[in-house]
Scaffold this active site. Structure first.
Site, short mmCIF file in Angstrom:
data_model
loop_
_atom_site.label_atom_id
_atom_site.label_comp_id
_atom_site.label_asym_id
_atom_site.label_seq_id
_atom_site.Cartn_x
_atom_site.Cartn_y
_atom_site.Cartn_z
N HIS A 128 -15.60 10.08 -25.14
CA HIS A 128 -16.02 11.35 -24.03
C HIS A 128 -16.22 10.53 -22.79
CE1 HIS A 128 -15.30 13.35 -27.36
NE2 HIS A 128 -15.94 12.85 -28.13
N SER B 174 -10.56 -1.93 3.74
CA SER B 174 -9.32 -1.18 4.55
C SER B 174 -10.01 -1.01 5.88
CB SER B 174 -10.81 0.64 4.27
OG SER B 174 -10.19 1.26 5.35
N LYS C 220 -15.71 -1.49 3.40
CA LYS C 220 -15.31 -1.13 1.95
C LYS C 220 -14.74 -2.72 1.00
CE LYS C 220 -13.53 1.56 0.39
NZ LYS C 220 -12.96 3.01 -0.35
N GLU D 212 -5.85 -0.67 -9.55
CA GLU D 212 -5.01 -0.06 -9.35
C GLU D 212 -3.41 -0.11 -9.65
OE1 GLU D 212 -7.27 2.80 -6.06
OE2 GLU D 212 -7.62 1.00 -5.32
#
Ligand code: ARG
Length: 459
Positions: free
Chosen positions: A157, A278, A284, A291
């Site tokens: 979980h 970024s 960043k 992804e």
């Protein structure tokens, strides 16, 4: 205007938009080397069976080799007017050897020709794919070897459940990719089949030798039924389905890498080679590649759904709908091969923050099961032990301490069964080391898993 190879029956020429719409050459150019290979085998067979003379066969074969050379030198221009790869190649052959080129298509149809091209193409993709999957599995095993004794929080979980070894977590992925490997290996069985000689759908009156083309093209066997040969796309569907499962596994691993590399987890750091910045936030470092693999699973699932839908209502045998089998297959092949290679690169270059992983197993209650098992081993019914430890956890949360910080006095007030050795039991390293049931996270068990994996990889 280019004269169509099938133009005899027609009085008017094709509408421009129709021509564009129907042409598959726009997206199937990569089939060219396979188409030529198929033609070479076919013409050799035509010569050996006496369907054309040996001399004719040699001239055609030499012409095909010339076309092949042009192809390799990038001197072939694919033309929409020539509709598909087969007619584009035949037109070039015609340029090389003249009207004799027309004999190549004796005892053959584009229906068995295109199926042959697809089988040859996918066979070569599967061979690359099996290599790539083996490499990824090796990378995972090598990483696991280095992290047998790296403690890691095991989750259910997405909540801390029980401490495990990081290698146990990694080796779970080894198992998934091994099943993928086996599925693609099986996929070879149905791809390694020769449709050539089925002709349009019913076979041919010419005395062809399908055994010979099967051998020349190094196929395992010939399709047993000509109608099945030209209308079967199961081998592609199996590939798309196996690819979907593979992408699902890659995507799950990506999801974990994304979590692990976040500021909150800080378990791994992906190499700069696989990260991007970024345009506005200077600090960043984004794990874009993980992804992207996760995102690309969508198109691979989509390709499976597309072809399943194309196939579901098709009467035997060839229907033009079947031309829709190509783009999805090419796209999935490109996507999985690149995804595998990027994943391999990400895993082999990432930095593992072992200290943080281990810290995460200590500052939590993931040792509660150890305490319950400890009491159960001393004779307390497990349900009672569970209840007792549950209450203790609640008290600890209120006091802001962990189980290993409870005093022996407090433990003994809870149960006379608890002795000094409880503190050893509560250590996450002890918890991991004791789980040597078959397939468990115990260090000995993982070493066995790794040994087994190494044996499998040597095969
Ligand atoms: N471009 C076609 C395809 O990909 C080749 C087969 C054409 N056969 C036909 N009977 N029109 O399916």
């Amino acid at each position: 205007m280019v004269e169509k190879l099938w133009g005899g029956r027609f009085e008017a020429s094709l509408d421009k938009q129709t021509e564009e719409f129907g042409a598959s050459i726009k997206f199937e150019q990569r089939l060219a080397p396979f188409d030529l290979k198929g033609s070479l085998a076919h013409v050799k067979m035509l010569g050996e069976t006496g369907i054309i003379t040996a001399e004719e066969a040699t001239t055609i074969a030499n012409g095909l080799i010339k076309v092949e050379e042009k192809l390799m030198k990038g001197q072939i221009e694919f033309k929409i007017e020539n509709e598909d790869i087969h007619m584009n190649m035949e037109t070039y052959l015609h340029d090389e050897i003249g009207p004799l080129a027309g004999k190549l298509h004796t005892a053959r149809s584009r229906n068995d020709q295109v199926a042959t091209d697809m089988h040859l193409y996918l066979k070569s993709v599967l061979s690359d794919l099996l290599k790539a999957l083996r490499t990824l599995r090796e990378t995972i095993v090598n990483l696991s070897v280095n992290h047998v004794d790296t403690l890691f929080p095991g989750y259910t979980h997405l909540q801390h459940a029980q401490p495990i070894s990081f290698a146990q977590h990694l080796m779970a992925y080894y198992q998934m990719f091994t099943r993928d490997f086996e599925r693609f290996e099986f996929n070879v069985k149905h791809t390694d089949m020769n449709p050539l000689g089925a002709a349009a759908l019913a076979g041919t009156t010419f005395p062809i030798d399908r055994e010979l083309t099967t051998n020349l093209l190094q196929f395992e066997k010939a399709y047993a039924n000509s109608m099945d040969a030209v209308s079967d796309r199961d081998f592609i569907l199996e590939f798309l389905s196996n690819s979907s499962l593979l992408m699902m596994h890659l995507s799950r691993l990506c999801e974990e890498l994304l979590l692990w590399s976040s500021h909150e987890f800080n378990f791994v750091s992906l190499s700069d080679n696989y990260s991007t910045g970024s345009s506005i936030m200077p600090q960043k470092k984004n794990p874009d590649m993980a992804e992207l693999i996760r995102g690309k699973s969508g198109r691979v699932y989509g390709n499976l759904m597309s072809l399943l839908t194309v196939m579901k209502g098709l009467p035997l045998t060839y229907n033009k709908d079947l031309q829709e089998d190509k783009e999805g297959m090419f796209d999935s092949a490109d996507t999985i091969l690149t995804s595998l290679s990027v994943m391999d690169g990400m895993l082999s270059t990432m930095t593992v923050n072992r200290v943080n992983m281990e810290k995460a197993t200590e500052q939590d209650f993931s040792n509660a099961t150890e305490l319950a098992d400890y009491l159960a081993a001393k004779g307390l019914p497990f349900r009672e032990a569970h209840e007792l430890v549950g209450q203790l956890v609640l008290t600890c949360i209120k006091k802001g301490i962990y189980l290993q910080e409870v005093s022996l006095k407090d433990y003994q007030a809870l149960s006379q069964l608890i002795e000094e050795d409880v503190y050893e039991i509560l250590q996450s390293r002890t918890a991991v080391s004791r789980r040597n049931s078959l397939g468990g996270t115990g260090f000995e068990s993982i070493k066995k898993q790794i040994e087994q994996a190494k044996k499998e990889l040597q095969k």
